[in-house]
Design a protein around this motif. Sequence first.
Motif, PDB file in Angstrom:
ATOM      1  N   LEU A 135      46.010  26.808  37.713  1.00  0.00           N
ATOM      2  CA  LEU A 135      45.595  26.997  39.097  1.00  0.00           C
ATOM      3  C   LEU A 135      44.135  27.438  39.098  1.00  0.00           C
ATOM      4  O   LEU A 135      43.830  28.606  38.786  1.00  0.00           O
ATOM      5  N   PRO A 136      43.189  26.550  39.406  1.00  0.00           N
ATOM      6  CA  PRO A 136      41.787  26.941  39.403  1.00  0.00           C
ATOM      7  C   PRO A 136      41.361  27.421  40.802  1.00  0.00           C
ATOM      8  O   PRO A 136      42.094  27.306  41.771  1.00  0.00           O
ATOM      9  N   GLY A 137      40.126  27.896  40.867  1.00  0.00           N
ATOM     10  CA  GLY A 137      39.527  28.216  42.158  1.00  0.00           C
ATOM     11  C   GLY A 137      40.144  29.404  42.853  1.00  0.00           C
ATOM     12  O   GLY A 137      40.081  29.505  44.083  1.00  0.00           O
ATOM     13  N   LEU A 138      40.765  30.306  42.092  1.00  0.00           N
ATOM     14  CA  LEU A 138      41.350  31.487  42.719  1.00  0.00           C
ATOM     15  C   LEU A 138      40.247  32.478  43.098  1.00  0.00           C
ATOM     16  O   LEU A 138      39.136  32.443  42.548  1.00  0.00           O
ATOM     17  N   GLU A 139      40.550  33.355  44.000  1.00  0.00           N
ATOM     18  CA  GLU A 139      39.590  34.371  44.416  1.00  0.00           C
ATOM     19  C   GLU A 139      39.836  35.645  43.612  1.00  0.00           C
ATOM     20  O   GLU A 139      40.984  36.101  43.485  1.00  0.00           O
ATOM     21  N   PRO A 140      38.779  36.237  43.041  1.00  0.00           N
ATOM     22  CA  PRO A 140      38.965  37.464  42.252  1.00  0.00           C
ATOM     23  C   PRO A 140      39.513  38.597  43.115  1.00  0.00           C
ATOM     24  O   PRO A 140      39.345  38.615  44.339  1.00  0.00           O
ATOM     25  N   PHE A 141      40.143  39.502  42.407  1.00  0.00           N
ATOM     26  CA  PHE A 141      40.608  40.745  43.030  1.00  0.00           C
ATOM     27  C   PHE A 141      41.477  40.430  44.264  1.00  0.00           C
ATOM     28  O   PHE A 141      41.280  40.953  45.333  1.00  0.00           O
ATOM     29  N   SER A 142      42.448  39.485  44.057  1.00  0.00           N
ATOM     30  CA  SER A 142      43.299  39.044  45.171  1.00  0.00           C
ATOM     31  C   SER A 142      44.751  39.070  44.745  1.00  0.00           C
ATOM     32  O   SER A 142      45.087  38.965  43.560  1.00  0.00           O
TER      33      SER A 142
ATOM     34  N   PRO B 285      41.987  39.649  38.495  1.00  0.00           N
ATOM     35  CA  PRO B 285      41.126  40.805  38.228  1.00  0.00           C
ATOM     36  C   PRO B 285      39.835  40.733  39.021  1.00  0.00           C
ATOM     37  O   PRO B 285      39.543  39.737  39.674  1.00  0.00           O
ATOM     38  N   GLU B 286      39.054  41.828  38.902  1.00  0.00           N
ATOM     39  CA  GLU B 286      37.792  41.882  39.615  1.00  0.00           C
ATOM     40  C   GLU B 286      36.821  40.849  39.054  1.00  0.00           C
ATOM     41  O   GLU B 286      36.859  40.488  37.872  1.00  0.00           O
ATOM     42  N   GLY B 287      35.849  40.439  39.911  1.00  0.00           N
ATOM     43  CA  GLY B 287      34.760  39.560  39.518  1.00  0.00           C
ATOM     44  C   GLY B 287      33.454  40.128  40.022  1.00  0.00           C
ATOM     45  O   GLY B 287      33.404  41.160  40.676  1.00  0.00           O
ATOM     46  N   VAL B 288      32.376  39.449  39.702  1.00  0.00           N
ATOM     47  CA  VAL B 288      31.083  39.924  40.171  1.00  0.00           C
ATOM     48  C   VAL B 288      30.984  39.651  41.669  1.00  0.00           C
ATOM     49  O   VAL B 288      31.522  38.663  42.182  1.00  0.00           O
ATOM     50  N   PRO B 289      30.286  40.513  42.417  1.00  0.00           N
ATOM     51  CA  PRO B 289      30.223  40.323  43.877  1.00  0.00           C
ATOM     52  C   PRO B 289      29.233  39.229  44.266  1.00  0.00           C
ATOM     53  O   PRO B 289      28.399  38.806  43.471  1.00  0.00           O
TER      54      PRO B 289
ATOM     55  N   PRO C  51      28.051  42.905  50.473  1.00  0.00           N
ATOM     56  CA  PRO C  51      28.412  41.489  50.185  1.00  0.00           C
ATOM     57  C   PRO C  51      29.630  41.066  50.998  1.00  0.00           C
ATOM     58  O   PRO C  51      30.562  41.851  51.196  1.00  0.00           O
ATOM     59  N   SER C  52      29.591  39.830  51.466  1.00  0.00           N
ATOM     60  CA  SER C  52      30.756  39.320  52.202  1.00  0.00           C
ATOM     61  C   SER C  52      31.951  39.144  51.280  1.00  0.00           C
ATOM     62  O   SER C  52      33.089  39.170  51.726  1.00  0.00           O
ATOM     63  N   HIS C  53      31.715  38.947  49.998  1.00  0.00           N
ATOM     64  CA  HIS C  53      32.788  38.809  49.008  1.00  0.00           C
ATOM     65  C   HIS C  53      32.526  39.804  47.884  1.00  0.00           C
ATOM     66  O   HIS C  53      31.897  39.452  46.877  1.00  0.00           O
ATOM     67  N   PRO C  54      32.993  41.032  48.021  1.00  0.00           N
ATOM     68  CA  PRO C  54      32.732  42.018  46.952  1.00  0.00           C
ATOM     69  C   PRO C  54      33.455  41.668  45.666  1.00  0.00           C
ATOM     70  O   PRO C  54      33.000  42.057  44.594  1.00  0.00           O
ATOM     71  N   ASN C  55      34.579  40.934  45.751  1.00  0.00           N
ATOM     72  CA  ASN C  55      35.328  40.490  44.574  1.00  0.00           C
ATOM     73  C   ASN C  55      35.723  41.668  43.676  1.00  0.00           C
ATOM     74  O   ASN C  55      35.822  41.527  42.462  1.00  0.00           O
ATOM     75  N   GLY C  56      35.888  42.808  44.267  1.00  0.00           N
ATOM     76  CA  GLY C  56      36.277  44.002  43.537  1.00  0.00           C
ATOM     77  C   GLY C  56      35.795  45.244  44.270  1.00  0.00           C
ATOM     78  O   GLY C  56      35.443  45.172  45.457  1.00  0.00           O
ATOM     79  N   ILE C  57      35.741  46.359  43.542  1.00  0.00           N
ATOM     80  CA  ILE C  57      35.273  47.614  44.126  1.00  0.00           C
ATOM     81  C   ILE C  57      33.813  47.807  43.729  1.00  0.00           C
ATOM     82  O   ILE C  57      33.476  47.808  42.527  1.00  0.00           O
ATOM     83  N   LEU C  58      32.933  47.886  44.710  1.00  0.00           N
ATOM     84  CA  LEU C  58      31.515  48.058  44.422  1.00  0.00           C
ATOM     85  C   LEU C  58      31.281  49.422  43.754  1.00  0.00           C
ATOM     86  O   LEU C  58      31.791  50.460  44.212  1.00  0.00           O
ATOM     87  N   THR C  59      30.464  49.405  42.674  1.00  0.00           N
ATOM     88  CA  THR C  59      30.147  50.650  41.964  1.00  0.00           C
ATOM     89  C   THR C  59      28.779  51.191  42.356  1.00  0.00           C
ATOM     90  O   THR C  59      28.584  52.405  42.473  1.00  0.00           O
ATOM     91  N   GLU C  60      27.802  50.287  42.595  1.00  0.00           N
ATOM     92  CA  GLU C  60      26.466  50.710  42.985  1.00  0.00           C
ATOM     93  C   GLU C  60      25.646  49.493  43.374  1.00  0.00           C
ATOM     94  O   GLU C  60      26.071  48.349  43.155  1.00  0.00           O
TER      95      GLU C  60
ATOM     96  N   GLU D 230      40.347  29.227  56.489  1.00  0.00           N
ATOM     97  CA  GLU D 230      39.988  30.546  56.927  1.00  0.00           C
ATOM     98  C   GLU D 230      38.598  30.898  56.411  1.00  0.00           C
ATOM     99  O   GLU D 230      38.060  30.225  55.530  1.00  0.00           O
ATOM    100  N   PRO D 231      37.977  31.966  56.892  1.00  0.00           N
ATOM    101  CA  PRO D 231      36.696  32.406  56.341  1.00  0.00           C
ATOM    102  C   PRO D 231      36.830  32.694  54.865  1.00  0.00           C
ATOM    103  O   PRO D 231      37.843  33.206  54.395  1.00  0.00           O
ATOM    104  N   ALA D 232      35.820  32.333  54.094  1.00  0.00           N
ATOM    105  CA  ALA D 232      35.885  32.501  52.645  1.00  0.00           C
ATOM    106  C   ALA D 232      36.005  33.970  52.290  1.00  0.00           C
ATOM    107  O   ALA D 232      35.373  34.818  52.889  1.00  0.00           O
ATOM    108  N   GLU D 233      36.840  34.254  51.304  1.00  0.00           N
ATOM    109  CA  GLU D 233      37.021  35.613  50.840  1.00  0.00           C
ATOM    110  C   GLU D 233      36.899  35.638  49.333  1.00  0.00           C
ATOM    111  O   GLU D 233      36.923  34.605  48.663  1.00  0.00           O
ATOM    112  N   GLY D 234      36.840  36.855  48.792  1.00  0.00           N
ATOM    113  CA  GLY D 234      36.818  36.997  47.356  1.00  0.00           C
ATOM    114  C   GLY D 234      35.475  36.653  46.765  1.00  0.00           C
ATOM    115  O   GLY D 234      34.447  36.649  47.408  1.00  0.00           O
ATOM    116  N   ASN D 235      35.499  36.304  45.490  1.00  0.00           N
ATOM    117  CA  ASN D 235      34.257  36.068  44.745  1.00  0.00           C
ATOM    118  C   ASN D 235      33.817  34.649  44.923  1.00  0.00           C
ATOM    119  O   ASN D 235      34.120  33.782  44.127  1.00  0.00           O
TER     120      ASN D 235
END
Length: 1195
Positions: A896-903, A929-933, A956-965, A1174-1179
Amino acid sequence: MQLKIMPKKKRLSAGRVPLILFLCQMISALEVPLDPKLLEDLVQPPTITQQSPKDYIIDPRENIVIQCEAKGKPPPSFSWTRNGTHFDIDKDPLVTMKPGSGTLIINIMSEGKAETYEGVYQCTARNERGAAISNNIVIRPSRSPLWTKEKLEPIILRSGQSLVLPCRPPVGLPPPIIFWMDNSFQRLPQSERVSQGLNGDLYFSNVLPEDTREDYICYARFNHTQTIQQKQPISVKVISAKSSRERPPTFLTPEGNASNKEELRGNVLSLECIAEGLPTPVIYWIKEDGILPINRTFYKNFKKTLQIIHVSEADSGNYQCIAKNALGAIHHTISVTVKAAPYWIMAPQNLVLSPGEDGTLICRANGKPKPRISWLTNGVPVEIAPDDPSRKIDGDTIIFSNVQERSSAVYQCNASNEYGYLLANAFVNVLAEPPRILTTANTLYQVIANRPALLDCAFFGSPLPTIEWFKGAKGSALHEDIYVLHENGTLEIPVAQKDSTGTYTCVARNKLGMAKNEVHLEIKDPTRIIKQPEYAVVQRGSTVSFECKVKHDHTLIPTVIWLKDNSELPSDERLTIDKDQLVIADVSDDDSGTYTCVANTTLDNVSASAVLSVVAPTPTPAPVYDVPNPPFDLELTNPLDKSVQLSWTPGDDNNSPITKFIIEYEDTMHEAGLWHHHTEVSGTQTTAQLKLSPYVNYSFRVMAENSIGRSSPSEASEQYLTKAAEPDKNPTAVEGLGSEPDNLVITWKPLNGFESNGPGLQYKVSWRQKDGDDEWTSVVVANVSKYIVSGTPTFVPYLIKVQALNDVGFAPEPAVVMGHSGEDLPMVAPGNVRVTVVNSTLAEVHWDPVPLKSIRGHLQGYRIYYWKAQNSSKRKRRHIEKKILTFQGSKTHGMLPGLEPFSHYTLNVRVVNGKGEGPASSDQVFNTPEGVPSAPSSLKIVNPTLDSLTLEWDPPSHPNGILTEYTLKYQPINSTHELGPLVDLKIPANKTRWTLKNLNFSTRYKFYFYAQTSAGSGSQITEEAVTTVDEGKMAGILPPDVGAGKAMASRQVDIATQGWFIGLMCAVALLILILLIVCFIRRNKGGKYPVKEKEDARADPEIQPMKEDDGTFGEYSDAEDHKPLKKGSRTPSDRTVKKEDSDDSLVDYGEGVNGQFNEDGSFIGQYSGKKEKEPAEGNESSEAPSPVNAMNSFV
């Protein structure tokens, strides 16, 4: 005696001819031929052959002739009745009867009056066998009375009023024809405004001043007496009005809203509507609850009269005429009833019976109202006629049984209703006569080949003889399909061939004896012109010849004549005929024309023509090279079942030798008009042995070819029908597929007519289960290419075969193919579904296969449905979007390709067959798992001061995880666009605003900004800004060459009054104007502004804004936004740079599109969305924003 000739033919077939002729013996009517030999000893009751019409209007100025002619043996005697009583013609000296006839001649030209002889006359023709009577003939003299004298006052009316000029012609017999003319005998013009009605009146919808005249005259023409009567002239004066008041239509005729019309069947129905109004109304016609008959409906008198010819009861109904002008419309309904005088359904026919036989006379008529049927015998009502024990009357039928000679009589059937009557005579003649053949013995018939041959056998006998034909001395009765026996005994050979030559015997039999007669048939070859005269263009004074070579049957002597322009040749010694040629010497202009060669024999004739054109002498032209002339004189010889020899005569090669001949054939039975290639032979051959297929009606044609090209096709050869045979091949493309779970649909590509090899093409369809011991089940079908077997188990393999057959036999044993009965939806879902997350955008799915028996169809593959869990706010806004990947065949795993990180994802698996999907497996849940935002959504610089700038941004509209800084890097840019040292700054993840202090005043800075998660750094966004010169003045961005020292000087000196400053500003303004012009020109050309070289010098060597595909800076392009530049900047006025939406998401690419991925994540499956995106989400990866255009330096 001969059969009464009927229009249809009956073909001979074994066993059917005696039955048909026996039935004819019972019900057919015989007419005794008036052959002198037969009339010597055969008696026949009278038959009326000619009589005057029922309604006989005579000219009172001429003698009255009342016709009555009849035939019979012995010749009949005649008598007349007048007004129902005997008319004794001997007592009236003015009345005589024509000798040998019943026709009366009343001499009223010398004396007497026609009115004296008015009345109803009826003629009776009588001999010893019975009496026939004529119709009631009503004699009335024609009348053409004068108009009654009347004083007609002048008519005065205002312009625009309506007017009706009455005609009221005198009543004449027959009614007169009415027309309007003036004193000069000129017809008065008619139009939509002015027209004549059916009653003869002249109608004006509205009058005009030009209608003023004093000679409106109605004329009545009585055609029978050829006289014309004239009405007194009518004077009309129209007074002009300044303005005529317009008005809606009203009907002048007929009156009221409805009327009735009655017409008799077969007559012409005429309906009329004439309306007045201003402006002139237009008339329309419709039939309520029906349509007007297209081929029988006509409009007369400018559509004011509707005529329907040959009316029948079906034309009854309501007809509506509509009169319409600009002020309104009215309608009138005419209720039409069609009545009918009696008309025959079956008129009685003469009967010739032998003693002891049975027969019937049938008299059937129809009408409206239904006519009454009454019978007379020998002119006397049957109720008071002498009794006959062999006769029984049953309504419209008289049944005769066991007739004797005394039963001979003439019967009359009278069908009458209130609108008229029909009277028919039919005799019953009881004769006992053995068969006689009236055709001359040993008659020789000569017929041209391939034409019909008709061999006569005129016969007579009572009872009616049966007829049989034989060929040869010991031949059997002719029962083959190639013969046609007509009811009058004639034998027809539709296409006579050479082998039709011989002696034919006609045999007539009845219970009293037998008679036979021999005739002889010879088949002759057709006469043909094998060398035709050709078109010629010759010079004056030269000699020209036309060749006409004739081929004919050697037993026939042809005569050849020449015509010029379809007339005899002129008598001129310059024209000579020498054997096969016409020679014209010393050609002159008068010799131009069409010359025709006509070849005649006693059986046929043929002709061919050529045109001669005479021109002035010209230099000798060079030889003309052209394609050959078409071959001619095609002939078929040596006919066999599957071959025939074709020969031909080549046409002129037109100075280029013929290299080959191409032979084509046409199958006139199956594909008439379509020619197929058959074979080719060398240009030296003029014959070819052609292989043929069974049951094909061949025609051949030949084309010649030389180095120039191919000739036109020759004329088609004679047709050759090969014998039928069993098919030599079976249908192809045999398949067995089910359209429903309980059926098997067997289809095949049928044979064409050429492949059928014979009549009665059918197909034997056979089937049985592959894995069972059942016997073959078979059906025979025709004219289809599909057969459906019902009640089969679901998805079971079957063995199938389809065999062709025709009336001759079966094709070879067909090949067996395998098919399956219908599929049904799978019953079981895949089990043991497992998910392995490979990375933040890729997962691998495994499952156990579904047992084949549970699939119940052809396995198409497995389909994965997967979807991302939505948060509560988005779930309220949209439905969950499910995506689909299909893996073909029996695969048990897929990526399954094209998945959204942190979903959070859910999936299930279904098996797919040809019918559809099976049930879904239990849902499996997994997390990525998380990806780069993605890059921050926006970055803008606000509140610039001398030494500080404030940055504001959106996460970022797609943080793809928890922002650290966040990481902010910036560096100054001097006036020569050189980059200064890079400063790196870390900002907490919860901030969306940051102020930089201690910056240099009036300095441009470039900023690089990106977010980070535990997976790494995301895409960056860049921006540029300038600190101010002096707070409160020129806040924002200044030109780069305005230095700090100049900014400090502005605190002591009013810089705006300095000359150098004014000059500098003018130079800057000019430079900006030039740059704007250059940008505008390049923008209109769709150009791009390369800035890569400058950015390379300024960019952070650690963080380089890059394209995702090739790692290079993009080029600045003005192709996206075609709005004019504002304030010299291409960035938004609020200094915000928006991140572009990602374009490389598989979700975006895969919306509704099927694709595939390999196990490692490459594309093999179907990728689709079931709902709107739907509006794009994730990474979602994003391209780096382009650097700010250099024009931003000038604000």
